[in-house]
Scaffold this motif. Structure first.
Motif, PDB file in Angstrom:
ATOM      1  N   LEU A  44      14.361   0.479   2.304  1.00  0.00           N
ATOM      2  CA  LEU A  44      13.490   1.501   1.728  1.00  0.00           C
ATOM      3  C   LEU A  44      12.107   1.403   2.355  1.00  0.00           C
ATOM      4  CD1 LEU A  44      14.421   1.108  -2.059  1.00  0.00           C
ATOM      5  CD2 LEU A  44      15.489   2.587  -0.361  1.00  0.00           C
ATOM      6  N   ILE A  45      11.367   2.508   2.256  1.00  0.00           N
ATOM      7  CA  ILE A  45      10.012   2.561   2.784  1.00  0.00           C
ATOM      8  C   ILE A  45       9.025   2.693   1.638  1.00  0.00           C
ATOM      9  CG2 ILE A  45      10.728   3.553   4.987  1.00  0.00           C
ATOM     10  CD1 ILE A  45       9.893   6.280   3.956  1.00  0.00           C
ATOM     11  N   SER A  46       7.770   2.370   1.882  1.00  0.00           N
ATOM     12  CA  SER A  46       6.755   2.498   0.832  1.00  0.00           C
ATOM     13  C   SER A  46       6.488   3.972   0.579  1.00  0.00           C
ATOM     14  CB  SER A  46       5.474   1.776   1.226  1.00  0.00           C
ATOM     15  OG  SER A  46       4.910   2.365   2.378  1.00  0.00           O
ATOM     16  N   GLY A  47       6.265   4.311  -0.661  1.00  0.00           N
ATOM     17  CA  GLY A  47       6.055   5.704  -1.047  1.00  0.00           C
ATOM     18  C   GLY A  47       6.753   5.952  -2.373  1.00  0.00           C
ATOM     19  N   THR A  48       6.862   7.199  -2.757  1.00  0.00           N
ATOM     20  CA  THR A  48       7.556   7.530  -3.999  1.00  0.00           C
ATOM     21  C   THR A  48       9.059   7.507  -3.784  1.00  0.00           C
ATOM     22  OG1 THR A  48       7.524   9.897  -3.521  1.00  0.00           O
ATOM     23  CG2 THR A  48       5.628   8.989  -4.715  1.00  0.00           C
ATOM     24  N   LEU A  49       9.800   7.504  -4.883  1.00  0.00           N
ATOM     25  CA  LEU A  49      11.259   7.586  -4.792  1.00  0.00           C
ATOM     26  C   LEU A  49      11.662   8.895  -4.122  1.00  0.00           C
ATOM     27  CD1 LEU A  49      14.095   6.621  -5.413  1.00  0.00           C
ATOM     28  CD2 LEU A  49      13.843   7.503  -7.741  1.00  0.00           C
ATOM     29  N   ARG A  50      10.928   9.949  -4.408  1.00  0.00           N
ATOM     30  CA  ARG A  50      11.211  11.247  -3.781  1.00  0.00           C
ATOM     31  C   ARG A  50      11.109  11.145  -2.258  1.00  0.00           C
ATOM     32  NH1 ARG A  50       7.863  13.683  -6.317  1.00  0.00           N
ATOM     33  NH2 ARG A  50       9.090  14.880  -7.844  1.00  0.00           N
ATOM     34  N   LEU A 110      11.547  10.306  -9.875  1.00  0.00           N
ATOM     35  CA  LEU A 110      11.226  10.717  -8.508  1.00  0.00           C
ATOM     36  C   LEU A 110       9.792  10.382  -8.133  1.00  0.00           C
ATOM     37  CD1 LEU A 110      12.996  14.212  -8.295  1.00  0.00           C
ATOM     38  CD2 LEU A 110      13.743  12.045  -7.299  1.00  0.00           C
ATOM     39  N   ASP A 111       8.914  10.237  -9.134  1.00  0.00           N
ATOM     40  CA  ASP A 111       7.507   9.933  -8.854  1.00  0.00           C
ATOM     41  C   ASP A 111       7.202   8.438  -8.887  1.00  0.00           C
ATOM     42  OD1 ASP A 111       6.735  12.638  -8.581  1.00  0.00           O
ATOM     43  OD2 ASP A 111       6.716  12.864 -10.767  1.00  0.00           O
ATOM     44  N   THR A 112       8.201   7.610  -9.155  1.00  0.00           N
ATOM     45  CA  THR A 112       7.988   6.160  -9.164  1.00  0.00           C
ATOM     46  C   THR A 112       7.636   5.676  -7.764  1.00  0.00           C
ATOM     47  OG1 THR A 112       9.534   5.867 -10.992  1.00  0.00           O
ATOM     48  CG2 THR A 112       9.037   3.929  -9.639  1.00  0.00           C
ATOM     49  N   LEU A 113       6.597   4.848  -7.671  1.00  0.00           N
ATOM     50  CA  LEU A 113       6.187   4.313  -6.375  1.00  0.00           C
ATOM     51  C   LEU A 113       7.086   3.147  -5.983  1.00  0.00           C
ATOM     52  CD1 LEU A 113       2.298   4.345  -6.702  1.00  0.00           C
ATOM     53  CD2 LEU A 113       3.737   5.926  -5.437  1.00  0.00           C
ATOM     54  N   ILE A 114       7.567   3.198  -4.753  1.00  0.00           N
ATOM     55  CA  ILE A 114       8.431   2.150  -4.217  1.00  0.00           C
ATOM     56  C   ILE A 114       7.609   1.319  -3.234  1.00  0.00           C
ATOM     57  CG2 ILE A 114      10.583   1.634  -3.036  1.00  0.00           C
ATOM     58  CD1 ILE A 114      10.928   3.118  -5.680  1.00  0.00           C
ATOM     59  N   ALA A 115       7.648   0.003  -3.394  1.00  0.00           N
ATOM     60  CA  ALA A 115       6.936  -0.879  -2.465  1.00  0.00           C
ATOM     61  C   ALA A 115       7.659  -0.907  -1.127  1.00  0.00           C
ATOM     62  CB  ALA A 115       6.839  -2.286  -3.051  1.00  0.00           C
ATOM     63  N   SER A 116       6.961  -1.374  -0.110  1.00  0.00           N
ATOM     64  CA  SER A 116       7.554  -1.478   1.226  1.00  0.00           C
ATOM     65  C   SER A 116       8.782  -2.375   1.169  1.00  0.00           C
ATOM     66  CB  SER A 116       6.540  -2.054   2.215  1.00  0.00           C
ATOM     67  OG  SER A 116       7.111  -2.163   3.497  1.00  0.00           O
ATOM     68  N   GLY A 117       9.924  -1.846   1.655  1.00  0.00           N
ATOM     69  CA  GLY A 117      11.165  -2.595   1.599  1.00  0.00           C
ATOM     70  C   GLY A 117      11.796  -2.598   0.225  1.00  0.00           C
ATOM     71  N   GLY A 118      11.200  -1.850  -0.754  1.00  0.00           N
ATOM     72  CA  GLY A 118      11.722  -1.845  -2.115  1.00  0.00           C
ATOM     73  C   GLY A 118      11.443  -3.135  -2.851  1.00  0.00           C
ATOM     74  N   ALA A 119      10.319  -3.783  -2.524  1.00  0.00           N
ATOM     75  CA  ALA A 119      10.028  -5.111  -3.075  1.00  0.00           C
ATOM     76  C   ALA A 119       9.867  -5.095  -4.589  1.00  0.00           C
ATOM     77  CB  ALA A 119       8.767  -5.679  -2.420  1.00  0.00           C
ATOM     78  N   ASN A 120       9.525  -3.942  -5.191  1.00  0.00           N
ATOM     79  CA  ASN A 120       9.348  -3.899  -6.647  1.00  0.00           C
ATOM     80  C   ASN A 120      10.608  -3.448  -7.375  1.00  0.00           C
ATOM     81  OD1 ASN A 120       9.108  -1.336  -5.565  1.00  0.00           O
ATOM     82  ND2 ASN A 120       7.635  -0.649  -7.100  1.00  0.00           N
ATOM     83  N   ASP A 137       0.829  -1.182   0.000  1.00  0.00           N
ATOM     84  CA  ASP A 137       0.000   0.000   0.000  1.00  0.00           C
ATOM     85  C   ASP A 137       0.866   1.234   0.000  1.00  0.00           C
ATOM     86  OD1 ASP A 137      -2.326  -1.397   0.113  1.00  0.00           O
ATOM     87  OD2 ASP A 137      -2.380  -1.461   2.300  1.00  0.00           O
ATOM     88  N   ASP A 138       0.321   2.291  -0.581  1.00  0.00           N
ATOM     89  CA  ASP A 138       1.018   3.574  -0.546  1.00  0.00           C
ATOM     90  C   ASP A 138       0.136   4.567   0.173  1.00  0.00           C
ATOM     91  OD1 ASP A 138       3.076   5.354  -1.160  1.00  0.00           O
ATOM     92  OD2 ASP A 138       2.008   6.083  -2.926  1.00  0.00           O
ATOM     93  N   GLU A 139       0.541   5.805   0.146  1.00  0.00           N
ATOM     94  CA  GLU A 139      -0.263   6.828   0.802  1.00  0.00           C
ATOM     95  C   GLU A 139      -1.658   6.829   0.199  1.00  0.00           C
ATOM     96  OE1 GLU A 139       1.015   8.441   3.340  1.00  0.00           O
ATOM     97  OE2 GLU A 139       2.868   7.391   3.020  1.00  0.00           O
ATOM     98  N   ASP A 140      -2.622   7.298   0.972  1.00  0.00           N
ATOM     99  CA  ASP A 140      -4.016   7.203   0.565  1.00  0.00           C
ATOM    100  C   ASP A 140      -4.271   7.840  -0.790  1.00  0.00           C
ATOM    101  OD1 ASP A 140      -4.519   5.890   2.860  1.00  0.00           O
ATOM    102  OD2 ASP A 140      -5.361   7.600   3.929  1.00  0.00           O
ATOM    103  N   GLY A 141      -3.609   8.944  -1.011  1.00  0.00           N
ATOM    104  CA  GLY A 141      -3.888   9.652  -2.239  1.00  0.00           C
ATOM    105  C   GLY A 141      -3.167   9.138  -3.438  1.00  0.00           C
ATOM    106  N   ASN A 142      -2.301   8.190  -3.289  1.00  0.00           N
ATOM    107  CA  ASN A 142      -1.482   7.722  -4.386  1.00  0.00           C
ATOM    108  C   ASN A 142      -1.942   6.415  -4.995  1.00  0.00           C
ATOM    109  OD1 ASN A 142       0.176   9.922  -4.059  1.00  0.00           O
ATOM    110  ND2 ASN A 142       1.603   8.869  -2.701  1.00  0.00           N
TER     111      ASN A 142
END
Length: 1391
Positions: free
Chosen positions: A1222-1228, A1266-1276, A301-306
């Motif tokens: 890494l944490i879940s969220g964007t690369l930024r 910078l806008d690429t979504l990163i999975a929790s732990g960088g799984a993707n 999961d990512d932030e609610d808005g993403n």
């Protein structure tokens, strides 16, 4: 047991004979007919009893039921004689003695004996039967009063703590294995469950239990009116003094005892069944969620808005699964009493209206009218509660996701000095969550207080007081259950959405054609033909927006050669790992042509060693065996060929050493070789090895290749290995696959590839490494004899909750002004209950006016107005108390959660090593969820009920002082029973709570492709069922203990009411009004005691969550962030580092790891650190950052670091560990989580880290931005890509001191060269930045200014590479001389 049963049935034979003898005493014509009837009935009964003793169990059971029906029918006939109870029956009439003998004999034979007969245990699975639970053999009377638990309760009262092993064995009906065999298919959406909601599937599974619960609730609803009827008839007797020819008073007084006991028995039977069913449902859903996770794609999961809605519904992260099996299953517990709304409430309303109509006539329908009028309001409030609860659970998911991410990368957070900022981020999520929580609490208050208690003001007649009071309490509970059902429905919907909407792997998708992916002629082939694979797809078949549009393409044929070594090579991020995962079926398959196929034969087994070493929290041996039989010769060979012998020698317990969660006791290289050993030890014919050599030094790599991959254990097995080390593997490789931008091509000419590859020069010069392993040194507490980590959870000894936990909640509720809060709260509660007693008294006073005045002279409207004003004042005071408590409880939840987060973030590294992440997450989900909802609701209910009961018992004692002594005696007995109960209940609840974390940990560890690759789902399912049974064993006992206590308390309350009635009727001259008032209070007290006991049970249970949270506030902690001096704003202005006599150890009582290190590093120098495993390289970095215990002095830019604030120190030093986090969220958000830098700075850092050069040939839409979504732990992302991002994050910080702990081990050599050149250029331009490199590749340090050689925690050499190479017997010179690429390394020094 059999002897006892035969004895009891023999009594059944003899008792009818006594009845016949009694009937034949004075025969006349009528009596002769009666005698013939009795002889026939009882002769037949005796015949049945003899047959029962003679026949087999099946027939004897049927005849037992038939005999019981015959005797009960006889009892009803004889017991219906009205002469027995009427007042005119004063003198014994002729034959009355015989009548009583027959009645007593029938009571004994038809009621008592069947209740005392133990039940026979018949195992469900006779082949795998176990010892029965005492509940399975207990008699009906023992079941009703829970006496089969007496021995357990007494045993618990004699010991400080009762372990799970001391509890009764789990019933086979409750075992997860049996449940899975019998009913799993009915709830599984991929089997018989289909698209039906999970609720209806559960109903299909437990129809018998639902029927029993419904019958018990109806019986309880009917029995609840017995005290009201008895009170009414007693008052009629007192008013008429027997002139109405009514029943004798003792009959109605006995009903005041037997009525509550009957109601309690039916309620406790219901509670026993509903709680038993809930434990089974909990086990079933946990197992179902686990099995579904095993066939679902793991996402983040990512932030609610993403995220789009489709993504949210498809998300199957470990964090969301944790929430499902902790928070949602816990919330479902609130809705387990939904049958109360379907059976109990309708029956109660009908009976109440009928009863009141009999007493009051048409005025009784006024209450019904108000009820109907309030239904729309109830519906609106309930709908609002549902939407608020849904919103609240989404906010909870978001908060848990952030907390889970932080906990998973907590070491990185601490090393970067981000504790304070991460705490603020979590706190912001928490505030949003608590807003929704506060709304839900207030809506619940509206439903329970305003609606549930606001519909009784129409009643004016005194005889209906008991009914109204009972009805009010029951409806209030019903509305509480209703709000619980609403919140439970939200959680059940979430589980259902997960089961129905989660994106499945092709192999488990009913709509996929994965089962026919290859023609028969290719069934033994390993490879692909004209196939493409994507990571995720929405329902429309498009790629999920949260992932990069990565497509793996295999044009034409790609067949791996069987029984040989196959090598997969390519640049970082080119798709090497994806190729293996596609072969395993972990990606979505899309054919390129009609003849497209892919195949991996699984008949002879598959073994997979992932790039990120995956280990279980078990011993080293159990990790290698992985469920396979132990073969000593094979095992020893594997240990030797995987170079694990020297490592096992380091552990006192050898291979019996527990390695901890995520292998925390092992270095990176040790974990890599352990996962390789698991694959080699297995009998699988196909081995998939993903870059297992990346974390190994050259000597170990050569050993692994020559002894293992080319050894006898791997001979004639198909090996597909991903590696950058082509030169080392090339002599053994028969097939080579090159990956480039997601496209795979195959080559048989390996030598040509090695010669022509542009990487060859880098390949040759980068083989040399410094020591035996790429290591992450740890020193955690391991028992030297058993090898067990000290990770067991602390268990509070004794009964009750510790004062520290109670004080935590009290102080949290009171805030900064606890005296003011508790004064106002209890004042409002006291006032409301005082007014409530006044209400009851005033209704009695109003009714008494009709005794002394004609009805026309009684001002009904005046009395109604006074009563309405009293009611309004009562409503305001009670609502004020609860509103204040809700607001305070929300603040308390926020405070406790913030304290928990701060405590965990400030924990020592040693504590983190010993504590499983699953346990920490359980505190943040299950325990915090309890503090948010259940604990405040139950606490306020206990306060409310306690004061109510005190007022009622106080009023009774004031009006009847003589009854003070009996009240004290009953209170003393109740207190003693309660203390004995609490001792047992506390132990069982703690065991129950502790048993939950291992379930969560296993689900989190197993929901990966590793388990599927080994086809080990069944093994893990069996392990999970064992852990679920461990939890269910304590849960079943815990809930039954609640019922044990409740039955005894309710019986005492019934004795109290009956004794008071007996005293008022036979020993006082009280009028009907006073007697009615006191009996009303007594009956209310009796009923209130039931709910008070239930509430106290719930409070004790929920307080265990509070106790565990409080224990986490007392964990070992580092110096608080606010402790220490703040350096000047310009510090550090240089990277100068001076160390004097530095000693370090991991624990106060542990050995020193570093010994008297002293050195001086000038600003801008590049320092290499080399040494063998255990030499102290990584320990040195931890010591510099004050992560472990140190003595001596460390000066950074002239300031003694031990005097500095930890946050200030760590924020100015950057370390890049070997394992990127890494944490879940964007690369930024990963590069700049607190939005402190502009995008151009972030892009420059990515360029310097080598990401831009890596993506030069990729299409723009496929590049990481910078806008690429990163999975929790960088799984993707690949591990190499993660290391590049971690390096870029370090560059962004612009620290004067940079520590690299083999930060590029998983990166290909070409990219590694680019990164080294970029770093050199980046930091040469700055000039004042110091770089310390923990070297595992010698090439990484050959161009350093100076090299430090460590051995056994001491510096043995520290000089420039040129100077060290001149030392003929030097350690560093020896390392270079032994390297294959000696000439290349020497050339680097000369350059």
């Amino acid at each position: 047991m059999v002897k006892l049963k035969k004895t009891l049935i023999l009594c059944t034979i003899l008792l009818p004979s006594f009845s016949i003898v009694a009937s034949s005493c004075n025969p006349d014509s009528k009596e002769k007919l009666r005698l013939i009837r009795d002889c026939t009935v009882y002769g037949y009964s005796s015949f049945l009893a003899i047959a029962i003793l003679s026949l087999r169990y099946k027939w004897s059971k049927i005849l037992s039921i038939h005999l019981e029906v015959v005797l009960l029918a006889s009892l009803v006939i004889y017991g219906s004689n009205p002469e027995l109870f009427v007042e005119t029956f004063v003198e014994p009439c002729e034959g009355s003695v015989q009548f009583y003998i027959k009645l007593i004999a029938l009571l004994f034979g038809a009621v008592l004996l069947p209740l005392l007969v133990p039940r026979r245990y018949i195992p469900i699975d006779p082949k795998n039967s176990s010892d029965p639970n005492p509940e399975q053999t207990a008699s009906l009377l023992s079941l009703t009063f829970f006496t089969y638990l007496d021995s357990l309760v007494w045993q618990a009262s004699k010991v400080s703590h009762l372990s799970t092993e001391a509890l009764p064995p789990l019933s086979d009906h409750d075992q997860a294995r049996i449940l899975r065999q019998r009913v799993m298919a009915k709830v599984d959406p991929l089997l018989e469950g289909g698209k039906r909601h999970i609720f209806f599937n559960i109903m299909r599974v437990f129809p018998g239990d639902m029927t029993i619960m419904s019958v018990a609730l109806i019986c309880n609803a009917l029995a609840a009116f017995i005290p009201a009827i008895a009170t009414n008839r007693l008052l009629v007797y007192l008013e008429t003094r027997g002139s109405s020819n009514d029943m004798l008073p003792w009959f109605w007084i006995s009903l005041l005892f037997f009525g509550p006991v009957l109601a309690s028995s039916s309620m406790e039977w219901y509670m026993r069944v509903v709680l038993r069913t809930f434990v089974r449902v909990e086990a079933l859903l946990t197992e179902l969620v686990f099995e579904h996770a095993m066939r679902a794609q793991v996402k983040s999961d990512d932030e609610d808005g993403n995220q789009s809605e489709a993504e949210k519904s498809d998300a199957s992260t470990s964090a969301s699964i944790n929430t499902l099996i902790t928070v949602d299953l816990k919330t479902m517990e609130e809705g387990q009493h939904f049958l109360v709304l379907l059976t109990f409430v309708p029956v109660q309303i009908i009976c109440c209206i009928v009863f009141l109509y009999k007493l009051l006539g048409w005025s009784a329908f006024v209450g019904l009218g108000l009820t109907v009028a309030l239904v729309p309001i109830t519906g609106i409030a309930t709908k609002s509660l549902h939407s608020v609860q849904e919103d609240k659970m989404k906010k909870t998911d978001s908060r848990v996701q952030v907390f889970t991410d932080v906990v998973n990368v907590l070491r990185m957070v601490k090393l970067f000095g981000w504790e304070g900022k991460m705490s603020e981020t979590i706190a912001q999520k928490r505030v949003i969550e608590l807003r929704a929580s506060r709304k839900a609490h207030l809506i619940e208050l509206l439903l329970v207080t305003l609606i549930a208690k606001g519909e009784f003001s129409a009643s004016i007649a005194f005889p209906s007081l008991v009914v109204f009071d009972s009805f009010r309490n029951q409806i209030q509970i019903a509305f509480i259950r209703g709000t619980g059902c609403v919140t439970a429905k939200v959680s059940l919907d979430r589980i259902n959405d997960y089961l129905q909407s989660t994106e499945l792997l092709d192999a488990f998708n009913p709509t996929s054609s994965v089962t026919s992916l290859f023609p028969n002629q290719f069934s033994d082939k390993i490879g692909f033909h004209n196939a493409t694979f994507i990571w995720s797809k929405s329902r429309s078949g498009k790629t999920t927006p949260s992932r990069r549009n990565f497509v793996l393409t295999i044009p034409g044929d790609l067949h791996f050669k069987p029984n040989t070594l196959n090598l997969v090579v390519g640049l970082t991020g080119s798709g090497k790992t994806s190729l293996l995962l596609a072969l395993l079926g972990e990606m979505h398959y899309t054919p390129l042509s009609d003849d497209s196929w892919f195949n991996l034969p699984r008949g002879d087994g598959i073994a997979y060693a992932a790039q990120e070493s995956w280990v279980l929290n078990e011993t080293i041996r159990e990790n290698i065996l992985f469920g396979s039989p132990y073969d000593e010769d094979r095992y020893k060979k594997v240990i030797k060929q995987c170079a694990l012998e020297p490592d096992l020698a380091l552990f006192a317990a050898g291979d019996r050493t527990e390695i901890g969660e995520k292998g925390l006791t092992l270095s990176g290289g040790q974990k890599a070789r352990l996962t390789l050993a698991r694959a080699v030890y297995s009998k699988a014919s196909i081995l998939l090895l993903d870059d297992v050599l990346a974390a190994l030094d050259v000597h170990t790599s050569k050993w692994i290749v020559n002894e293992c991959l080319a050894g006898d254990l791997v001979k004639d097995r198909t090996v597909i290995i991903v590696s950058h080390n082509v030169a080392l593997l090339s002599p053994f490789v028969q097939c080579l696959v090159e990956m480039k931008d997601g496209i795979a091509t195959i080559s048989d000419n390996v030598e040509a590839y090695v010669r022509t590859s542009k990487e060859s020069e880098s390949l040759e010069r980068s083989e040399g490494r410094s020591g035996l392993d790429a290591e992450i040194e740890r020193n955690v507490d391991v028992d030297s004899t058993s090898g067990k980590l000290i990770v067991s959870e602390e268990v509070h000894q004794g009964a009750g909750v510790g004062w520290a936990a109670i004080n935590l909640y009290i102080s949290s509720l009171g805030g900064s002004h606890p005296f003011v809060f508790f004064t106002i709260f209890f004042a409002c509660l006291l006032a409301s209950h005082l007014i409530g007693v006044g209400q009851t008294w005033y209704l009695g006073y109003w009714a008494s006016q009709y005794d002394s005045h004609p009805p026309t002279e009684v001002p009904a409207l005046y009395h109604l107005g006074v009563y309405g004003i009293i009611f309004l004042i009562w409503l305001i005071t009670l609502s004020s108390a609860h509103v204040e408590f809700i607001l305070a409880s929300v603040k308390a939840s926020e405070y406790i959660h913030n304290q928990l987060v701060e405590s965990v973030l400030a924990a020592t590294f040693r504590w983190l090593d010993k504590t499983p992440v699953s346990r920490i997450i359980t505190r943040s989900t299950q325990d915090i969820g309890s503090v948010d909802f259940a604990l405040p609701m139950i606490t306020s209910r206990v306060c409310d009920l306690s004061i109510s009961l005190l007022f009622k018992i106080g009023a009774i004692v004031i009006f009847t002082p003589t009854f003070l002594l009996p009240s004290i005696v009953l209170t003393a007995i109740g207190t003693w029973v309660g203390n004995v109960y609490l001792k047992a209940q506390s132990s069982v609840k703690r065991e129950m709570s502790i048993a939950k974390a291992p379930v969560i940990g296993l689900i989190g560890a197993a929901s990966t492709g590793i388990v599927r690759a080994y086809s080990a789902q069944d093994k893990f399912t069996d392990l999970l069922m064992t852990r679920i049974d461990h939890y269910s064993r304590s849960a079943r006992v815990f809930y039954n203990l609640q019922r044990w206590m409740a039955m005894r308390t309710e019986t005492l309350a019934g004795i109290f009411s009956a004794a008071l009635a007996w005293y008022l009727v036979y020993f006082t001259n009280s009028n009907a009004s006073d007697t009615g008032f006191l009996l009303n209070l007594a009956v209310a007290f009796s009923g209130g005691m039931v709910w008070w006991v239930i509430a106290m049970n719930d409070l004790e249970a929920e307080s265990n969550s509070l106790e565990r949270l409080e224990s986490y506030l007392r964990i070992d902690q580092e110096a608080h962030l606010g402790v220490g001096s703040i350096p000047p704003a310009h510090w550090p202005s240089s990277g100068e580092l001076r160390v004097e006599s530095l000693n370090a150890k991991y624990s106060p009582d542990g050995p020193e790891v570093l010994h008297g290190l002293s050195f001086h590093i000038k600003s801008g120098e590049r320092i290499g650190v080399v040494g063998r495993t255990g030499s102290g390289k990584s320990t040195l970095t931890l010591a510099l950052l004050r992560c472990i215990l140190t003595t001596g002095s460390v000066f950074y830019d002239g300031i003694l670091t031990s005097t500095l604030n930890l946050d200030a120190l760590r924020s100015q030093i950057t370390i890049i560990p070997q394992t990127p986090e890494l944490i879940s969220g964007t690369l930024r958000q990963n590069l700049d989580p607190f939005e402190e830098h502009e995008d151009y700075i972030l892009n420059n850092a990515l360029r310097a880290a080598g990401l831009v050069s890596l993506q030069e040939e990729l299409e723009i839409q496929n590049r990481i931005t910078l806008d690429t979504l990163i999975a929790s732990g960088g799984a993707n992302l690949s591990v190499g890509q993660r290391q590049i991002i971690a390096l870029a994050r370090a560059i962004v910080r612009q620290s004067k001191l940079l520590i690299l702990d083999e930060a590029t081990s998983a990166i290909d050599y070409k990219t590694d060269t680019i990164i080294q050149d970029s770093l050199r250029k980046e930091y040469q331009e700055r000039g004042d930045a110091t770089i310390i490199t923990i070297a595992h590749r010698l090439q990484s340090v050959m161009e350093a200014d100076r090299i430090m050689v460590l051995d056994a925690g001491r510096i043995i050499e520290f000089d420039s590479p040129q100077a060290l190479l001149k030392k003929m017997d030097g350690h560093f010179r020896s390392m270079v001389e032994n390297a294959n690429d000696r000439s290349a390394l020497l050339a680097m020094v000369k350059k």
